[in-house]
Design an enzyme around this catalytic site. Structure first.
Site, mmCIF file in Angstrom:
data_model
loop_
_atom_site.group_PDB
_atom_site.id
_atom_site.type_symbol
_atom_site.label_atom_id
_atom_site.label_comp_id
_atom_site.label_asym_id
_atom_site.label_seq_id
_atom_site.Cartn_x
_atom_site.Cartn_y
_atom_site.Cartn_z
ATOM 1 N N ILE A 90 0.636 -1.363 -0.197
ATOM 2 C CA ILE A 90 0.203 0.117 0.194
ATOM 3 C C ILE A 90 0.892 1.123 0.446
ATOM 4 C CG2 ILE A 90 -0.320 -0.050 2.164
ATOM 5 C CD1 ILE A 90 -2.626 1.221 0.180
ATOM 6 N N GLU A 167 -8.149 -2.264 5.741
ATOM 7 C CA GLU A 167 -7.559 -2.643 6.698
ATOM 8 C C GLU A 167 -6.333 -3.485 6.467
ATOM 9 O OE1 GLU A 167 -7.961 -5.905 6.466
ATOM 10 O OE2 GLU A 167 -8.291 -5.029 3.710
ATOM 11 N N GLY A 309 -5.607 -6.568 0.782
ATOM 12 C CA GLY A 309 -6.256 -5.990 1.437
ATOM 13 C C GLY A 309 -5.370 -5.030 1.905
ATOM 14 N N GLU A 310 -5.317 -3.895 2.714
ATOM 15 C CA GLU A 310 -4.779 -2.688 2.821
ATOM 16 C C GLU A 310 -5.624 -2.230 2.047
ATOM 17 O OE1 GLU A 310 -0.721 -3.423 1.764
ATOM 18 O OE2 GLU A 310 -0.647 -5.235 2.914
ATOM 19 N N GLY A 311 -5.948 -1.583 1.714
ATOM 20 C CA GLY A 311 -6.452 -0.510 0.781
ATOM 21 C C GLY A 311 -5.982 -0.785 -0.771
#
Lengths: 344, 344
Positions: A90, A167, A309-311
């Site tokens: 990210i 997240e 994830g992580e955006g």
């Protein structure tokens, strides 16, 4: 706590007319045209540039101690350190496009001191395991909503008009699947997937724990807030609050993969008007994501097999969303470019 | 004319090892991981940044006078002026990411004088209608290849390492479908689509003219170069040459939609090794594009309903391709970030 109205439809015809009269065949920019319509409708005809803020909500999960993930719960904290040090996926994608990134501790097991760029919005030292206890109290859900709301407000005051949320939380696909099961009244085997890559033994544990939890909390699964308290994660609660807060402020939210989409479904159930502010970034590899996207009538922009994830999906989709606004404001019309109008 | 070798496989294991040891679950970045592998394999482990060049090849088509398009042939020249003035979709997307854009006149009907930023590589004043004549001579095909090759060489000497090619030419989906039909021995109804949005009457004309052309040129459709002469467009010929030239120089080519994919198929048939240098940007709305992608074993990055051409799909995909290289070089490994290695 959130008062969300639909975006005004007053300019709908004008916006569509302008999109249709750009120097291109009708509809030839596909989903970018729908996205441009939504952006201009939500932000009004003054906001000619997107000003994004990326926020990762992180927390630890009691369920993570029960063998449902490829990684131990400690990896949540390690990855939070990786985010603040700039070494995660990210970070790389945010740096590439100069999107500002903020990391929020919603409830790691151990409070980290003196970590620069880490926002403290801790709801506790990790949730309780949801197959044995309520993950958190109702008051924690409300506190999470309030904290998320004030965070979003501060960004809106700085001029941010689009949010990408991510997240981090080992075990949070288990929580997200349990939440989805409870909200949509689906058994666990319809909402559970391989997460970041577990084997079939862990998968069957995941299904069993979630079905156990649905039985345990049966009497309390009648409204979204109670469901969040029973089965949620601290980061998921704050995601729901952040989505609702952004919608209340008439700003866009780019929805990432499975876990953020579960939060989006909760936001939608709590306040259906919030749907108008959501843009869906990508179709995750997580099998139940399809069901969620269907519930939300969403067609995501990307489908490239992401499951990190992580955006990351949201941030990878943001340049396309910026392209949509850019063509709306910068591309010539047939008249301006003296090109034969091929649509009338 | 082109001597194309496969990229070296010497570093394959090392490259995959490095991708697998980034701080993420195995494979969690999906198609970006395959793309990173291809980029590093082709460019070697020194080129840590992409340096893109976008080029639009434009030309007019004899077939355009026969009612196969939504727009008259004059729109080709009008759109070329729009490109050079900065008002088209491709300009907006290039500006957004600061990608340099060049427009090449491969054969407009009228030579434009004193248009800044327009490169003259004219092969004639538009092609002849391919259902009545050979569209061009064999010599024109070779000249187009030579011109494209020298253009690509000049960019490579300036340090460009990835190309995104687009096209403009009213009627060129008809030419592209005819070329595809001849090369793959498919009847026109399998390769013709709605182009930028024609009605069923124009569609049936398009099918008829192509089937007529396949019958007329039957004796000369035995090799890719002859097929290009019979049915090609001047811009499509130069696209084939440019793809082959970029591959010869061991640079990447981002393949746009239907028309550029037809050019890619010709490049592949002429020199199969060229396939290793192609990255497919998007799945077009044009129905026959699926068949082409299959022939080329290609999985494009985007599927957002684009059908504009100009290289817009390629340029919209380029930021994702840059993300792939960025994660490879900038993301921390488990060891570097002190994150538990969850893959071993």
């Amino acid at each position: 706590m959130f008062n969300i109205s639909k975006p005004s439809a007053d300019n709908d015809l004008l916006i569509q007319h302008q999109i249709d009269h750009k120097t291109k065949p009708l509809g030839a920019l596909g989903q970018l045209e729908n996205t441009a319509f939504q952006l201009v409708k939500v932000l009004g005809r003054q906001a000619k540039k997107l000003n994004p803020q990326v926020i990762i909500f992180a927390a630890e999960h009691g369920i993570a101690d029960f063998g449902v993930s490829i990684a131990p719960s400690a990896v949540t904290q390690q990855m939070v350190m990786n985010f603040t040090a700039g070494g995660a996926a990210i970070n790389v994608f945010c740096d590439q496009h100069q999107y500002p990134l903020q990391v929020v501790d919603c409830g790691l097991r151990v409070e980290l001191n003196e970590v620069p760029n880490l926002i403290n919005q801790r709801l506790g030292n990790g949730t309780l395991p949801f197959h044995q206890h309520s993950a958190m109290s109702l008051e924690k859900v409300n506190q999470g909503f309030r904290d998320a709301k004030s965070l979003i407000h501060s960004h809106v005051q700085e001029g941010k008009n689009i949010f990408a949320f991510g997240e981090m939380g080992i075990g949070n696909t288990s929580s997200a699947s349990a939440l989805m099961s409870a909200l949509l009244k689906l058994p666990a085997d319809k909402t559970v997937g391989l997460g970041t890559g577990i084997d079939s033994e862990s998968l069957s544990k995941k299904v069993t724990y979630i079905d156990d939890a649905l039985a345990l909390h049966k009497a309390n699964l009648n409204d979204p807030i109670s469901i969040l308290a029973c089965l949620g994660g601290f980061e998921i609660v704050q995601l729901v609050g952040a989505i609702l807060a952004a919608a209340e402020q008439r700003k866009l939210v780019v929805i990432d993969g499975f876990i953020v989409s579960v939060a989006a479904l909760f936001a939608y159930q709590i306040a259906p008007n919030s749907r108008d502010y959501m843009i869906f970034a990508h179709k995750s590899q997580e099998q139940a994501h399809d069901v969620l996207l269907n519930e939300l009538s969403a067609t995501p922009l990307l489908d490239i097999g992401l499951r990190l994830g992580e955006g990351t999906g949201a941030v990878l989709a943001l340049p396309l969303i910026e392209s949509a606004l850019a063509f709306y404001y910068q591309m010539a019309s047939f008249e301006e470019a003296q090109v034969d109008n091929v649509i009338e």
